[in-house]
Design an enzyme around this catalytic site. Structure first.
Site, PDB file in Angstrom:
ATOM      1  N   LYS A 125     -12.783  -0.514 -14.285  1.00  7.85           N
ATOM      2  CA  LYS A 125     -13.268  -1.752 -13.680  1.00  7.85           C
ATOM      3  C   LYS A 125     -13.819  -2.724 -14.725  1.00  7.85           C
ATOM      4  O   LYS A 125     -13.709  -3.946 -14.568  1.00  7.85           O
ATOM      5  CB  LYS A 125     -14.335  -1.435 -12.635  1.00  7.85           C
ATOM      6  CG  LYS A 125     -13.817  -0.619 -11.446  1.00  7.85           C
ATOM      7  CD  LYS A 125     -12.747  -1.377 -10.669  1.00  7.85           C
ATOM      8  CE  LYS A 125     -12.370  -0.677  -9.378  1.00  7.85           C
ATOM      9  NZ  LYS A 125     -11.373  -1.431  -8.591  1.00  7.85           N
ATOM     10  N   ASP A 127       0.844  -1.190   0.000  1.00 12.94           N
ATOM     11  CA  ASP A 127       0.000   0.000   0.000  1.00 12.94           C
ATOM     12  C   ASP A 127       0.879   1.240   0.000  1.00 12.94           C
ATOM     13  O   ASP A 127       2.063   1.181   0.346  1.00 12.94           O
ATOM     14  CB  ASP A 127      -0.933   0.010   1.221  1.00 12.94           C
ATOM     15  CG  ASP A 127      -2.264   0.686   0.915  1.00 12.94           C
ATOM     16  OD1 ASP A 127      -2.291   1.597   0.069  1.00 12.94           O
ATOM     17  OD2 ASP A 127      -3.280   0.302   1.518  1.00 12.94           O
ATOM     18  N   TYR A 177     -13.925   5.637 -14.010  1.00 14.87           N
ATOM     19  CA  TYR A 177     -13.859   4.601 -12.967  1.00 14.87           C
ATOM     20  C   TYR A 177     -14.476   3.298 -13.479  1.00 14.87           C
ATOM     21  O   TYR A 177     -13.870   2.225 -13.376  1.00 14.87           O
ATOM     22  CB  TYR A 177     -14.598   5.077 -11.717  1.00 14.87           C
ATOM     23  CG  TYR A 177     -14.796   3.991 -10.679  1.00 14.87           C
ATOM     24  CD1 TYR A 177     -13.771   3.645  -9.805  1.00 14.87           C
ATOM     25  CD2 TYR A 177     -16.009   3.311 -10.575  1.00 14.87           C
ATOM     26  CE1 TYR A 177     -13.944   2.644  -8.856  1.00 14.87           C
ATOM     27  CE2 TYR A 177     -16.190   2.309  -9.635  1.00 14.87           C
ATOM     28  CZ  TYR A 177     -15.153   1.976  -8.774  1.00 14.87           C
ATOM     29  OH  TYR A 177     -15.326   0.979  -7.852  1.00 14.87           O
TER      30      TYR A 177
END
Length: 266
Positions: free
Chosen positions: A165, A32, A161
């Site tokens: 996806k 991360d 977005y």
């Protein structure tokens, strides 16, 4: 017990996935930007290379699972970040760790979104993203195209977005057979509206759009799903219990997609 790698494991769905895997006794590595066991920027090509280098040095005998969750929403205001993190940050890490997954016949689960069935994706950009995996179009070229769009328009942000996806889900489908032939399963989850730090930071318009989509399992309330709802499915898909599941885009949205698309069975 196995070795699992989780991206975006410092918050939200990724954090809950990491917690469940640890509770089961697995060794889990969190990649991360902040507070990771490996702290790198997965939106950056060099950050991805560094993560892959460390993991190959640390686990030369292979890993059992990879769960990719790192991503940002369409309301983040940075269209290039949406594409570089959501799509390339996932596909590059997954491809880069394929050899380690192959050594242990492991599995990979990536996070898509139930919005992929709602018609907002730009298929021209989806095609560009998927073709980039075949070296026809590079990441920089795609980002230069996206950079020309209006990042201040929430509708545009949402479209990019969903595009990232959608392309991710299609990539999973396309590689699933060849990966399985080498002993590695790959699937995607398509979550619905989940209460996470990402959604809590959304503006009023973005939140209103979320709340406009009903969640049948939470009928009569204003509650979103919780991260554990999604993480439990991810952990299952990454486990040997899901040996027969490969190339699946599993909608984990409390029935929202079934409600909106009740006539679609495939």
């Amino acid at each position: 017990m196995g070795v699992y790698v989780v991206t975006g494991g410092s918050s939200g769905i990724g954090r809950k996935t990491l917690e469940i895997l640890k509770e089961q006794g697995h060794e889990v590595v969190n990649i991360d930007l902040k507070s990771g066991d490996i702290s790198v920027n997965l939106a950056d090509r060099e950050g991805r290379k560094e993560a892959l280098r460390i993991l190959h040095e640390r686990y030369p005998d292979g890993i059992d699972g990879l769960c990719c969750h790192a991503g940002v929403s369409g309301a983040c205001g940075n269209l290039k970040l949406i594409v570089s993190l959501n799509y390339f940050g996932t596909t590059n890490i997954a491809q880069g760790l394929f050899d380690l997954l192959k050594k242990k016949k492991g599995s990979c689960v990536v996070t898509s979104s139930n919005t992929i069935s709602q018609g907002a994706a730009r298929i021209d950009l989806v095609d560009m993203l998927n073709y980039s995996q075949m070296k026809y179009v590079n990441e920089e070229r795609i980002l230069s195209v996206v950079d020309k769009f209006d990042a201040s328009d929430l509708t545009v942000g949402n479209s990019i977005y969903v595009t990232s996806k959608y392309a991710l889900a299609r990539w999973v489908r396309r590689v699933s057979a060849s990966w399985a032939a080498d002993g590695v399963r790959i699937n995607a989850v398509a979550p619905g509206n989940v209460a996470t730090p990402m959604t809590s930071k959304m503006g009023d318009k973005a939140k209103a759009a979320l709340e406009a989509l009903p969640i049948p399992i939470n009928y009569g309330t204003e509650e979103l799903m919780v991260a554990e709802d999604i993480a439990n499915v991810i952990v299952f898909l990454s486990s040997p219990l899901a040996h027969g599941v490969n190339g699946n885009i599993m909608f984990v949205d409390g029935g929202t997609d079934a409600l909106l698309n009740s006539e679609k069975v495939y």
